[in-house]
Design a protein around this motif. Structure first.
Motif, short mmCIF file in Angstrom:
data_model
loop_
_atom_site.label_atom_id
_atom_site.label_comp_id
_atom_site.label_asym_id
_atom_site.label_seq_id
_atom_site.Cartn_x
_atom_site.Cartn_y
_atom_site.Cartn_z
N GLU A 13 0.83 -1.21 0.00
CA GLU A 13 0.00 0.00 0.00
C GLU A 13 0.86 1.26 0.00
OE1 GLU A 13 -2.93 2.91 0.27
OE2 GLU A 13 -3.06 0.82 -0.38
N GLY A 14 1.84 1.29 0.86
CA GLY A 14 2.71 2.46 0.95
C GLY A 14 3.47 2.72 -0.34
N LEU A 15 3.92 1.66 -1.00
CA LEU A 15 4.67 1.80 -2.24
C LEU A 15 3.82 2.27 -3.41
CD1 LEU A 15 7.02 -1.34 -2.28
CD2 LEU A 15 7.73 1.05 -2.16
N THR A 16 2.57 1.82 -3.46
CA THR A 16 1.77 2.00 -4.68
C THR A 16 0.66 3.03 -4.60
OG1 THR A 16 0.27 0.19 -4.04
CG2 THR A 16 2.20 -0.40 -5.35
N GLU A 17 0.31 3.50 -3.40
CA GLU A 17 -0.84 4.38 -3.28
C GLU A 17 -0.69 5.66 -4.11
OE1 GLU A 17 -4.27 5.82 -2.84
OE2 GLU A 17 -3.90 3.97 -1.73
N PHE A 18 0.50 6.22 -4.16
CA PHE A 18 0.68 7.49 -4.84
C PHE A 18 1.45 7.37 -6.16
CE2 PHE A 18 0.22 8.37 -0.29
CZ PHE A 18 -0.94 9.12 -0.34
N LEU A 19 1.73 6.14 -6.58
CA LEU A 19 2.32 5.92 -7.89
C LEU A 19 1.22 5.62 -8.90
CD1 LEU A 19 4.85 5.57 -6.05
CD2 LEU A 19 5.63 3.79 -7.64
N PRO A 20 1.42 5.94 -10.18
CA PRO A 20 0.37 5.71 -11.19
C PRO A 20 0.32 4.26 -11.65
CG PRO A 20 2.26 6.71 -12.23
CD PRO A 20 2.59 6.65 -10.76
N PHE A 225 -0.78 -0.28 9.48
CA PHE A 225 -0.89 1.18 9.43
C PHE A 225 0.48 1.85 9.52
CE2 PHE A 225 -1.13 5.24 11.62
CZ PHE A 225 -2.14 5.91 10.94
N VAL A 226 1.27 1.46 10.49
CA VAL A 226 2.61 2.05 10.68
C VAL A 226 3.51 1.74 9.48
CG1 VAL A 226 4.69 2.00 12.09
CG2 VAL A 226 2.45 2.02 13.19
N THR A 227 3.44 0.51 8.99
CA THR A 227 4.25 0.13 7.83
C THR A 227 3.89 0.97 6.61
OG1 THR A 227 4.40 -2.15 8.65
CG2 THR A 227 4.93 -1.77 6.33
N ALA A 228 2.60 1.11 6.34
CA ALA A 228 2.16 1.89 5.18
C ALA A 228 2.59 3.34 5.31
CB ALA A 228 0.64 1.81 5.04
N PHE A 229 2.52 3.89 6.52
CA PHE A 229 2.92 5.28 6.76
C PHE A 229 4.40 5.49 6.44
CE2 PHE A 229 4.91 8.16 9.91
CZ PHE A 229 4.38 9.37 9.46
N ILE A 230 5.25 4.64 6.96
CA ILE A 230 6.70 4.79 6.76
C ILE A 230 7.07 4.60 5.29
CG2 ILE A 230 8.96 3.81 7.31
CD1 ILE A 230 7.82 3.09 10.07
N MET A 233 5.92 7.53 2.99
CA MET A 233 6.78 8.71 3.08
C MET A 233 7.99 8.57 2.16
SD MET A 233 6.74 9.95 7.07
CE MET A 233 7.61 11.45 6.65
N LEU A 234 8.60 7.39 2.16
CA LEU A 234 9.75 7.15 1.29
C LEU A 234 9.34 7.12 -0.18
CD1 LEU A 234 11.46 4.33 3.40
CD2 LEU A 234 12.11 6.75 3.30
N ALA A 235 8.19 6.51 -0.46
CA ALA A 235 7.74 6.35 -1.84
C ALA A 235 7.39 7.68 -2.50
CB ALA A 235 6.53 5.41 -1.89
N ILE A 236 6.77 8.60 -1.74
CA ILE A 236 6.37 9.89 -2.30
C ILE A 236 7.59 10.67 -2.78
CG2 ILE A 236 5.41 12.15 -1.71
CD1 ILE A 236 3.45 10.65 0.13
N LYS A 237 8.60 10.76 -1.94
CA LYS A 237 9.82 11.48 -2.31
C LYS A 237 10.52 10.81 -3.49
CE LYS A 237 9.86 14.89 0.64
NZ LYS A 237 9.76 16.29 0.15
N THR A 238 10.53 9.48 -3.47
CA THR A 238 11.20 8.74 -4.55
C THR A 238 10.46 8.94 -5.87
OG1 THR A 238 11.95 7.06 -2.97
CG2 THR A 238 11.97 6.47 -5.31
N PHE A 239 9.13 8.92 -5.82
CA PHE A 239 8.32 9.03 -7.03
C PHE A 239 8.54 10.38 -7.72
CE2 PHE A 239 3.97 10.13 -8.78
CZ PHE A 239 4.19 9.50 -10.00
N LEU A 240 8.61 11.46 -6.95
CA LEU A 240 8.84 12.77 -7.54
C LEU A 240 10.19 12.81 -8.26
CD1 LEU A 240 7.47 15.11 -4.72
CD2 LEU A 240 6.41 14.57 -6.91
N GLY A 241 11.17 12.11 -7.72
CA GLY A 241 12.46 12.02 -8.39
C GLY A 241 12.38 11.18 -9.65
#
Length: 267
Positions: A13-20, A225-230, A233-241
């Motif tokens: 969930e954390g990896l893919t929620e904000f990726l297309p 929940f905690v895993t998805a949160f952490i 956070m890493l995935a969002i910054k990585t995705f913008l790059g």
């Protein structure tokens, strides 16, 4: 669901929620591989909880930006270049929110399933390729340059995200490109708009299913929940790059591959 399954699902969930690439598609496939009963109320509620963890990551990362949205000084509807504020978010939320409320039961009954996700993965990928190839030159390079009109166009495209598997970020980034917004600005705007929409959906789903849960579910839910949160956070910054280095077509090709995996493993 045990702790290991909860952590794995939280990572996905954390990896893919904000990726297309469709977090819904990945969650369905992962649940199938973990042999989870996706029809049970506890698993459905767990998926909502981990989504909330991903949303919280956006709130933390963009806390100052959210605070700045409430400053309406010198920001009016007549301004051609209004700095990003709360009105942008409201305008972008309206189309998908209205249809989401009106069609909630229809969507859950007819669109939540492996077969429909395969179709949406392919359709979303084709839209992303079309947006990248045929979009006009960007006039908004940052989120603060997005106009109210562009916010509304992005909101119209967000309607497509009501189809599970289409991807909120994929549809809104594509809409942003067509609206003359850069891909990185559209991605950041997507993160910000997703917060109130996903919070609202989470509250509704949790309210309707909270009485189906037991006290033993909560430690497992907390782990996810905690895993998805952490991870988010890493995935969002990585995705913008990644957006600055890779084209949307690269993500579209990945979606096609995922659709093929769905076809051979689940269908």
């Amino acid at each position: 669901m045990d702790f290991l399954s909860a952590i794995i699902m939280g990572i996905i969930e954390g990896l893919t929620e904000f990726l297309p690439v469709s977090s819904t598609g990945h969650m369905i496939l992962t649940a199938h591989l973990l042999d989870l009963n996706t029809d049970s109320e506890s698993v459905k509620t767990f998926e909502v909880i981990v989504q909330l963890g991903a949303v919280l990551a956006v709130v933390v990362l963009y806390f100052r930006k959210f605070l700045g949205m409430f400053d309406f000084r010198r920001q009016t509807l007549r301004s051609l270049r209004p700095r990003l504020n709360l009105l942008h978010i409201i305008i972008a939320m309206i189309p998908a929110s209205l249809l989401g409320v009106l069609l909630r039961d229809v969507i859950k009954q007819y669109l939540f399933g492996p077969q429909t996700v395969v179709y949406s993965l392919v359709a979303g990928g084709l839209l992303m390729i079309a947006a990248e190839k045929f979009h006009p030159r960007a006039t908004a390079e940052t989120v603060d340059e997005i106009t109210y009109r562009q916010a509304f166009i992005i909101g119209i495209f967000q309607i497509l995200a009501l189809w599970p598997g289409f991807s909120r970020s994929g549809s809104t980034i594509s809409g942003g490109l067509f609206a003359r917004v850069s891909s990185t600005a559209a991605a950041e705007f997507t993160f910000l708009v997703s917060v109130p929409i996903m919070l609202g959906a989470t509250v509704v789903d949790m309210y309707s299913s909270i009485d189906q849960l037991s006290s033993g579910d909560f430690p497992v839910f907390a782990a996810g929940f905690v895993t998805a949160f952490i991870v988010a956070m890493l995935a969002i910054k990585t995705f913008l790059g990644l957006l600055k280095r890779f084209s949307l077509t690269s993500f579209a090709i990945y979606r096609f591959v995922l659709a093929a995996v769905f076809f051979f493993i689940i269908l």
